[in-house]
Design a protein around this motif. Structure first.
Motif, PDB file in Angstrom:
ATOM      1  N   PHE A 214       0.829  -1.205   0.000  1.00 59.00           N
ATOM      2  CA  PHE A 214       0.000   0.000   0.000  1.00 59.00           C
ATOM      3  C   PHE A 214       0.868   1.262   0.000  1.00 59.00           C
ATOM      4  N   LEU A 215       2.010   1.173   0.683  1.00 58.94           N
ATOM      5  CA  LEU A 215       2.936   2.306   0.734  1.00 58.94           C
ATOM      6  C   LEU A 215       3.908   2.340  -0.440  1.00 58.94           C
ATOM      7  N   GLY A 216       3.814   1.342  -1.327  1.00 61.37           N
ATOM      8  CA  GLY A 216       4.704   1.291  -2.483  1.00 61.37           C
ATOM      9  C   GLY A 216       6.024   0.604  -2.219  1.00 61.37           C
ATOM     10  N   LEU A 217       6.099  -0.232  -1.175  1.00 65.58           N
ATOM     11  CA  LEU A 217       7.337  -0.917  -0.827  1.00 65.58           C
ATOM     12  C   LEU A 217       7.194  -2.411  -1.097  1.00 65.58           C
ATOM     13  N   GLY A 218       8.297  -3.060  -1.435  1.00 71.62           N
ATOM     14  CA  GLY A 218       8.309  -4.500  -1.630  1.00 71.62           C
ATOM     15  C   GLY A 218       8.128  -4.900  -3.081  1.00 71.62           C
ATOM     16  N   VAL A 219       6.987  -4.608  -3.656  1.00 73.92           N
ATOM     17  CA  VAL A 219       6.670  -4.965  -5.037  1.00 73.92           C
ATOM     18  C   VAL A 219       6.431  -3.682  -5.817  1.00 73.92           C
ATOM     19  N   GLN A 220       7.131  -3.554  -6.919  1.00 76.28           N
ATOM     20  CA  GLN A 220       7.032  -2.333  -7.704  1.00 76.28           C
ATOM     21  C   GLN A 220       5.944  -2.462  -8.766  1.00 76.28           C
ATOM     22  N   PRO A 221       5.178  -1.379  -8.994  1.00 75.51           N
ATOM     23  CA  PRO A 221       4.192  -1.377 -10.081  1.00 75.51           C
ATOM     24  C   PRO A 221       4.904  -1.580 -11.426  1.00 75.51           C
ATOM     25  N   PRO A 222       4.220  -2.168 -12.410  1.00 74.04           N
ATOM     26  CA  PRO A 222       2.786  -2.484 -12.443  1.00 74.04           C
ATOM     27  C   PRO A 222       2.439  -3.866 -11.920  1.00 74.04           C
ATOM     28  N   ALA A 223       3.384  -4.583 -11.285  1.00 75.20           N
ATOM     29  CA  ALA A 223       3.074  -5.910 -10.750  1.00 75.20           C
ATOM     30  C   ALA A 223       1.977  -5.786  -9.705  1.00 75.20           C
ATOM     31  N   PRO A 224       0.913  -6.582  -9.804  1.00 72.41           N
ATOM     32  CA  PRO A 224      -0.218  -6.420  -8.881  1.00 72.41           C
ATOM     33  C   PRO A 224       0.008  -7.128  -7.547  1.00 72.41           C
ATOM     34  N   THR A 225      -0.453  -6.526  -6.487  1.00 75.62           N
ATOM     35  CA  THR A 225      -0.537  -7.121  -5.156  1.00 75.62           C
ATOM     36  C   THR A 225      -1.835  -6.638  -4.526  1.00 75.62           C
ATOM     37  N   TRP A 226      -2.260  -7.318  -3.481  1.00 74.95           N
ATOM     38  CA  TRP A 226      -3.505  -6.918  -2.825  1.00 74.95           C
ATOM     39  C   TRP A 226      -3.401  -5.497  -2.275  1.00 74.95           C
ATOM     40  N   GLY A 227      -2.313  -5.210  -1.579  1.00 77.35           N
ATOM     41  CA  GLY A 227      -2.147  -3.875  -1.017  1.00 77.35           C
ATOM     42  C   GLY A 227      -1.980  -2.814  -2.081  1.00 77.35           C
ATOM     43  N   GLY A 228      -1.267  -3.144  -3.170  1.00 76.36           N
ATOM     44  CA  GLY A 228      -1.111  -2.191  -4.255  1.00 76.36           C
ATOM     45  C   GLY A 228      -2.424  -1.870  -4.935  1.00 76.36           C
ATOM     46  N   LEU A 229      -3.286  -2.872  -5.129  1.00 76.88           N
ATOM     47  CA  LEU A 229      -4.603  -2.627  -5.704  1.00 76.88           C
ATOM     48  C   LEU A 229      -5.440  -1.746  -4.795  1.00 76.88           C
ATOM     49  N   LEU A 230      -5.355  -1.995  -3.511  1.00 76.18           N
ATOM     50  CA  LEU A 230      -6.106  -1.173  -2.559  1.00 76.18           C
ATOM     51  C   LEU A 230      -5.636   0.276  -2.606  1.00 76.18           C
ATOM     52  N   SER A 231      -4.338   0.481  -2.734  1.00 78.46           N
ATOM     53  CA  SER A 231      -3.801   1.834  -2.801  1.00 78.46           C
ATOM     54  C   SER A 231      -4.247   2.559  -4.061  1.00 78.46           C
ATOM     55  N   SER A 232      -4.181   1.874  -5.206  1.00 78.33           N
ATOM     56  CA  SER A 232      -4.574   2.527  -6.456  1.00 78.33           C
ATOM     57  C   SER A 232      -6.067   2.798  -6.521  1.00 78.33           C
ATOM     58  N   ASP A 233      -6.864   1.919  -5.918  1.00 73.51           N
ATOM     59  CA  ASP A 233      -8.312   2.115  -5.939  1.00 73.51           C
ATOM     60  C   ASP A 233      -8.741   3.319  -5.112  1.00 73.51           C
ATOM     61  N   LEU A 234      -7.993   3.621  -4.047  1.00 70.89           N
ATOM     62  CA  LEU A 234      -8.376   4.737  -3.191  1.00 70.89           C
ATOM     63  C   LEU A 234      -8.269   6.078  -3.904  1.00 70.89           C
ATOM     64  N   GLN A 235      -7.508   6.144  -4.983  1.00 74.44           N
ATOM     65  CA  GLN A 235      -7.345   7.409  -5.699  1.00 74.44           C
ATOM     66  C   GLN A 235      -8.530   7.723  -6.603  1.00 74.44           C
ATOM     67  N   TYR A 236      -9.415   6.754  -6.797  1.00 72.51           N
ATOM     68  CA  TYR A 236     -10.540   6.958  -7.712  1.00 72.51           C
ATOM     69  C   TYR A 236     -11.861   6.594  -7.031  1.00 72.51           C
ATOM     70  N   LEU A 237     -11.972   6.982  -5.767  1.00 67.97           N
ATOM     71  CA  LEU A 237     -13.193   6.685  -5.040  1.00 67.97           C
ATOM     72  C   LEU A 237     -14.392   7.457  -5.580  1.00 67.97           C
ATOM     73  N   ALA A 238     -14.155   8.635  -6.107  1.00 70.26           N
ATOM     74  CA  ALA A 238     -15.270   9.421  -6.652  1.00 70.26           C
ATOM     75  C   ALA A 238     -15.906   8.706  -7.840  1.00 70.26           C
ATOM     76  N   GLN A 239     -15.093   8.058  -8.671  1.00 68.92           N
ATOM     77  CA  GLN A 239     -15.621   7.351  -9.836  1.00 68.92           C
ATOM     78  C   GLN A 239     -16.067   5.923  -9.492  1.00 68.92           C
ATOM     79  N   GLN A 240     -15.353   5.261  -8.578  1.00 71.81           N
ATOM     80  CA  GLN A 240     -15.663   3.871  -8.225  1.00 71.81           C
ATOM     81  C   GLN A 240     -15.599   3.699  -6.707  1.00 71.81           C
ATOM     82  N   PRO A 241     -16.648   4.093  -6.002  1.00 71.06           N
ATOM     83  CA  PRO A 241     -16.608   3.979  -4.535  1.00 71.06           C
ATOM     84  C   PRO A 241     -16.569   2.541  -4.028  1.00 71.06           C
ATOM     85  N   TRP A 242     -16.933   1.578  -4.862  1.00 71.56           N
ATOM     86  CA  TRP A 242     -16.929   0.174  -4.467  1.00 71.56           C
ATOM     87  C   TRP A 242     -15.583  -0.521  -4.720  1.00 71.56           C
TER      88      TRP A 242
END
Length: 299
Positions: A214-242
């Motif tokens: 979530f903080l961008g440590l360990g696995v570098q984008p664009p490789a997906p991880t659960w925490g990385g997906l959660l971090s990227s999703d939080l930036q677009y809550l207005a468009q996709q609150p779910w």
């Protein structure tokens, strides 16, 4: 091992193992099971909602969210297992060795364990990755070192009473080596307690992997991880609150299954001793009493 067999009879353990089994299949075969290429971008399908074609929708680059969740399972699980493996290797063996190697050795190891237990794991992992490199293995070694004192204390506490048991003293009088005593008389009785601790530590490590990603440590984008997906999703809550629900629920379900499994193993270790189990073990001397329980060290 009898405790682990009793745990398998509990419904909660079976459900937890089924959930863990599904996650393990996703971790191993995620690349094959993913319906789309998790790295493929499609500008025409940016931030689409769930539908028949994309079951969980798409992200801000048009990538399929379900495919990225499945693909990211392997990295998240492997990271958690790496951390627990380091914790077991660094904590269990010194914990059991401290029972025989004398007070100075025990004092030094105990002080080191106390020192590592005071460190906040996120700050320590950030510092280690900053010095040694921002990789998943480096971050998990740092988390494993934070977990090691827990395994050290649990292994030492579980084995301490066993070293004073009469059958251990008898084996020493007959000339048995300490390694033979450890392997034959102590390890099988310490294993259930370590299994409880390992399951709980894996859940904690999984949350740590997700937090670092979530903080961008360990696995570098664009490789997906659960925490990385959660971090990227939080930036677009207005468009996709779910959007954060899917990775968040997956993290919660995995950690919950591991903790439930740990509780099942602990409950089985404290279960009443069955008479047939006593008869089956000719080396076990047991005086029948009401409400007799197998003592296990408190975590």
């Amino acid at each position: 091992m009898r405790t682990l067999r009793r745990a398998w009879r509990l419904r909660s353990a079976k459900v937890s193992l089924a959930v863990i089994g599904v996650i393990a299949v996703l971790a191993v075969f995620g690349g094959v099971l993913a319906p789309f290429d998790p790295l493929k971008q499609d500008p025409n399908t940016v931030l689409q909602g769930p539908g028949a074609h994309h079951l969980l929708g798409t992200d801000y680059l048009g990538r399929d969210v379900l495919s990225r969740l499945i693909e990211g399972t392997g990295r998240s699980v492997v990271g958690a297992l790496e951390a627990v493996g380091v914790g077991l290797a660094v904590g269990v063996l010194p914990g059991l060795a401290s029972l025989w190697l004398g007070r100075p050795f025990e004092w030094v190891l105990s002080r080191l364990a106390d020192a590592f237990m005071t460190l906040p794991y996120i700050v320590f992992a950030v510092a280690v990755t900053g010095v040694l490199g921002n990789t998943l293995t480096t971050a998990m070694i740092a988390i494993g070192l934070i977990l090691a004192p827990r395994f050290f204390r649990i292994a030492r506490a579980a084995g301490l009473g066993l070293t004073r048991a009469q059958y251990v003293e008898a084996a020493e009088l007959f000339g048995a080596s300490r390694w033979w005593i450890l392997r034959t008389h102590i390890w099988s009785k310490v294993l259930p307690t370590l299994a409880v601790t390992a399951a709980q530590a894996t859940a904690a490590a999984l949350l740590a992997v997700s937090s670092l990603a979530f903080l961008g440590l360990g696995v570098q984008p664009p490789a997906p991880t659960w925490g990385g997906l959660l971090s990227s999703d939080l930036q677009y809550l207005a468009q996709q609150p779910w959007a954060p629900l899917a990775p968040g629920l997956l993290i919660m379900i995995a950690a919950g299954a591991l903790n439930t499994l740990a509780d099942a193993i602990r409950d089985s270790g404290a279960a009443e001793i069955a008479p047939e189990a006593v008869v089956a073990d000719p080396g076990f001397h047991y005086e029948a009493k009401e409400d007799a329980h197998v003592p296990i060290p408190a975590l």
